[in-house]
Write a protein that holds these residues in place. Sequence first.
Motif, PDB file in Angstrom:
ATOM      1  N   PRO A 213      45.617  27.071  65.356  1.00 33.99           N
ATOM      2  CA  PRO A 213      46.465  25.958  64.920  1.00 33.99           C
ATOM      3  C   PRO A 213      47.148  25.290  66.112  1.00 33.99           C
ATOM      4  N   ARG A 214      47.232  23.981  66.065  1.00 37.20           N
ATOM      5  CA  ARG A 214      47.899  23.265  67.135  1.00 37.20           C
ATOM      6  C   ARG A 214      49.379  23.624  67.157  1.00 37.20           C
ATOM      7  N   THR A 215      49.893  23.959  68.332  1.00 42.68           N
ATOM      8  CA  THR A 215      51.304  24.289  68.512  1.00 42.68           C
ATOM      9  C   THR A 215      51.958  23.192  69.333  1.00 42.68           C
ATOM     10  N   VAL A 216      53.096  22.707  68.859  1.00 42.68           N
ATOM     11  CA  VAL A 216      53.805  21.641  69.574  1.00 42.68           C
ATOM     12  C   VAL A 216      55.234  22.097  69.849  1.00 42.68           C
ATOM     13  N   ARG A 217      55.777  21.609  70.956  1.00 44.85           N
ATOM     14  CA  ARG A 217      57.160  21.890  71.306  1.00 44.85           C
ATOM     15  C   ARG A 217      58.037  20.789  70.707  1.00 44.85           C
ATOM     16  N   VAL A 218      59.053  21.190  69.965  1.00 45.44           N
ATOM     17  CA  VAL A 218      59.936  20.231  69.297  1.00 45.44           C
ATOM     18  C   VAL A 218      61.387  20.606  69.589  1.00 45.44           C
ATOM     19  N   THR A 219      62.257  19.643  69.369  1.00 44.33           N
ATOM     20  CA  THR A 219      63.689  19.885  69.552  1.00 44.33           C
ATOM     21  C   THR A 219      64.336  20.199  68.206  1.00 44.33           C
ATOM     22  N   ARG A 220      65.562  20.646  68.266  1.00 45.89           N
ATOM     23  CA  ARG A 220      66.331  20.869  67.039  1.00 45.89           C
ATOM     24  C   ARG A 220      66.425  19.567  66.234  1.00 45.89           C
ATOM     25  N   ALA A 221      66.642  18.454  66.933  1.00 53.45           N
ATOM     26  CA  ALA A 221      66.750  17.170  66.232  1.00 53.45           C
ATOM     27  C   ALA A 221      65.457  16.833  65.490  1.00 53.45           C
ATOM     28  N   ASP A 222      64.318  17.148  66.100  1.00 51.33           N
ATOM     29  CA  ASP A 222      63.034  16.907  65.423  1.00 51.33           C
ATOM     30  C   ASP A 222      62.931  17.726  64.143  1.00 51.33           C
ATOM     31  N   LEU A 223      63.303  19.008  64.226  1.00 51.46           N
ATOM     32  CA  LEU A 223      63.226  19.873  63.045  1.00 51.46           C
ATOM     33  C   LEU A 223      64.229  19.448  61.984  1.00 51.46           C
ATOM     34  N   GLU A 224      65.373  18.922  62.395  1.00 51.04           N
ATOM     35  CA  GLU A 224      66.359  18.450  61.421  1.00 51.04           C
ATOM     36  C   GLU A 224      65.808  17.270  60.610  1.00 51.04           C
ATOM     37  N   LEU A 225      65.021  16.421  61.267  1.00 51.71           N
ATOM     38  CA  LEU A 225      64.399  15.302  60.538  1.00 51.71           C
ATOM     39  C   LEU A 225      63.402  15.818  59.515  1.00 51.71           C
ATOM     40  N   ILE A 226      62.626  16.840  59.888  1.00 56.52           N
ATOM     41  CA  ILE A 226      61.679  17.422  58.934  1.00 56.52           C
ATOM     42  C   ILE A 226      62.434  18.080  57.787  1.00 56.52           C
ATOM     43  N   ALA A 227      63.498  18.844  58.129  1.00 53.69           N
ATOM     44  CA  ALA A 227      64.275  19.528  57.095  1.00 53.69           C
ATOM     45  C   ALA A 227      64.897  18.540  56.120  1.00 53.69           C
ATOM     46  N   ALA A 228      65.254  17.367  56.610  1.00 56.84           N
ATOM     47  CA  ALA A 228      65.862  16.339  55.749  1.00 56.84           C
ATOM     48  C   ALA A 228      64.828  15.564  54.942  1.00 56.84           C
ATOM     49  N   LYS A 259      58.037  32.201  58.972  1.00 54.13           N
ATOM     50  CA  LYS A 259      57.173  31.318  58.186  1.00 54.13           C
ATOM     51  C   LYS A 259      58.052  30.587  57.185  1.00 54.13           C
ATOM     52  N   LEU A 260      57.994  29.268  57.191  1.00 50.63           N
ATOM     53  CA  LEU A 260      58.859  28.452  56.344  1.00 50.63           C
ATOM     54  C   LEU A 260      58.001  27.642  55.378  1.00 50.63           C
ATOM     55  N   THR A 261      58.404  27.637  54.112  1.00 46.54           N
ATOM     56  CA  THR A 261      57.557  27.044  53.081  1.00 46.54           C
ATOM     57  C   THR A 261      58.047  25.695  52.581  1.00 46.54           C
ATOM     58  N   GLY A 262      59.207  25.236  53.072  1.00 50.45           N
ATOM     59  CA  GLY A 262      59.695  23.947  52.595  1.00 50.45           C
ATOM     60  C   GLY A 262      60.893  23.456  53.384  1.00 50.45           C
ATOM     61  N   ALA A 267      65.927  24.056  56.887  1.00 51.24           N
ATOM     62  CA  ALA A 267      67.348  23.775  57.118  1.00 51.24           C
ATOM     63  C   ALA A 267      68.140  25.078  57.281  1.00 51.24           C
ATOM     64  N   GLU A 268      67.838  26.071  56.443  1.00 44.20           N
ATOM     65  CA  GLU A 268      68.518  27.369  56.543  1.00 44.20           C
ATOM     66  C   GLU A 268      68.165  28.070  57.853  1.00 44.20           C
ATOM     67  N   TYR A 269      66.905  27.924  58.272  1.00 37.02           N
ATOM     68  CA  TYR A 269      66.478  28.522  59.539  1.00 37.02           C
ATOM     69  C   TYR A 269      67.289  27.955  60.703  1.00 37.02           C
ATOM     70  N   LEU A 270      67.484  26.645  60.717  1.00 37.30           N
ATOM     71  CA  LEU A 270      68.226  26.023  61.813  1.00 37.30           C
ATOM     72  C   LEU A 270      69.687  26.473  61.834  1.00 37.30           C
ATOM     73  N   GLU A 271      70.228  26.795  60.685  1.00 37.54           N
ATOM     74  CA  GLU A 271      71.600  27.313  60.645  1.00 37.54           C
ATOM     75  C   GLU A 271      71.689  28.686  61.310  1.00 37.54           C
ATOM     76  N   ARG A 272      70.577  29.448  61.265  1.00 39.54           N
ATOM     77  CA  ARG A 272      70.582  30.806  61.835  1.00 39.54           C
ATOM     78  C   ARG A 272      70.264  30.812  63.323  1.00 39.54           C
ATOM     79  N   GLN A 273      69.643  29.754  63.831  1.00 43.50           N
ATOM     80  CA  GLN A 273      69.171  29.732  65.208  1.00 43.50           C
ATOM     81  C   GLN A 273      70.049  28.811  66.058  1.00 43.50           C
ATOM     82  N   ALA A 274      70.377  29.279  67.261  1.00 45.04           N
ATOM     83  CA  ALA A 274      71.304  28.527  68.112  1.00 45.04           C
ATOM     84  C   ALA A 274      70.604  27.646  69.138  1.00 45.04           C
ATOM     85  N   GLY A 275      69.309  27.847  69.355  1.00 46.26           N
ATOM     86  CA  GLY A 275      68.627  27.152  70.446  1.00 46.26           C
ATOM     87  C   GLY A 275      68.343  25.697  70.139  1.00 46.26           C
ATOM     88  N   ASN A 276      67.782  25.010  71.131  1.00 46.22           N
ATOM     89  CA  ASN A 276      67.465  23.590  70.966  1.00 46.22           C
ATOM     90  C   ASN A 276      65.978  23.300  71.108  1.00 46.22           C
TER      91      ASN A 276
END
Length: 422
Positions: A213-228, A259-262, A267-276
């Motif tokens: 599977p293709r792996t990409v490097r993303v920022t917290r802000a990128d993941l927040e957009l997906i979570a939203a 592994k995140l299903t939705g 969003a909950e994962y990002l609350e647990r993780q401090a990195g960027n």
Amino acid sequence: SMPYCSRVPDLQEQHVTETVTTPQQTAVPWIGLPDLLRMSMKGIDLAPLGSRLIEYARQRPDAAEAMLDLAIIFQLRGNPAFGLAMQREALNIRRVFPFPAHREPVSLRLAVIVGPGDMMANSPIEFLLEHSQIAFDLVYVCAEDAALPELPPHDAVFVAVAESNENRLLLDKLALWLQHWPTPVFNRPEAIRRLSRDQVSVLLGGIPGIELPRTVRVTRADLELIAAGQQSPAQWTGEGGFPVIVRPVDSHAGQGLEKLTGHAGLAEYLERQAGNQFYLSRFVEYRNADGWYRKYRIVLMRGVPHLCHLAISHHWMVHYLSAGMLDNPANRAEEAHSMQHFREEFAARHAAALAEIAARSGLDYLGIDCGESPDGRLLVFEIDSNMIVHDMDPPELFPYKAPHMHGVFAAFQHMITDGVRD
């Protein structure tokens, strides 16, 4: 000796409270990574030994080896910050640490280049050269060094520095310094530099017989957009939506890997993780028809594959220590069979894919964590130069493991010896 690049303050008294016992005997030889890890895996309390080493280092302020042992002990006991402080103290004293050959006569001497950092920062070559006729020196090099420190006499160089954000500048400098080195250089730093998870998915892209599977490097802000719900994972991976795999950059051993299903789960994962900085990829369901997940750890030595373990688990995130291999005789029997018949079974099924991975990596020594996809392809989880391979499993439960791993170690030693002769 060359000073270490970032001097730390004098050791504080409160750090010593980490250990609790100070036996009268304080004379301690250098122990080293393999034996300390064996003690830890056997459940031996390392605190009394840590106390002895601290007392030994107090009496002998130039005891750099004792400080390196303390660095490992404190990491194993859950105090990595103090462990790395001890390592820095050791490297302020000197940078070169000789290891004599375990057997005579000595066949050659290897200069092993390592960088400062935790136990994942370098290839654990001490295991690979146990019981060998190869003498070697660990030579610590810093990214801040203006030139490569003088290496002790050697027949070849092995670059053990692993790929990571912290090691990138060091690898770039080593590539320049070793470009025209007069002796053979194993694991060229410029090839190690390409082993980040996002680069690997490009490096190995399009190989027939591989599921990667293709792996990409993303920022917290990128993941927040997906979570939203404002973006889809497919906009990043190009390979569909949920479920996805997310992990912090430079994490190992499953730390922060989920592994995140939705959207809500992300969003909950990002609350647990401090990195960027994170890696994002599509999840591949690879459970066998019998309900078990299987993860193989393989090392390639000049293209030749060797199986180091097979972990079998009911959970998709398979780690050997938590897979229940100790409790399941049937799974150990399957691992024993896989080791005995690796050449004609797994290695034969994936011979072309493994050969192409070796060719594209450009590395003499490379580890692969992998499985098999439901359609029979080689499912690559990770390739790296610093995966630990060992013979530390209890022989009463794994009688097949040590003899097999000694064969792997012998193959590594032959690779070095043959490479010098070439």
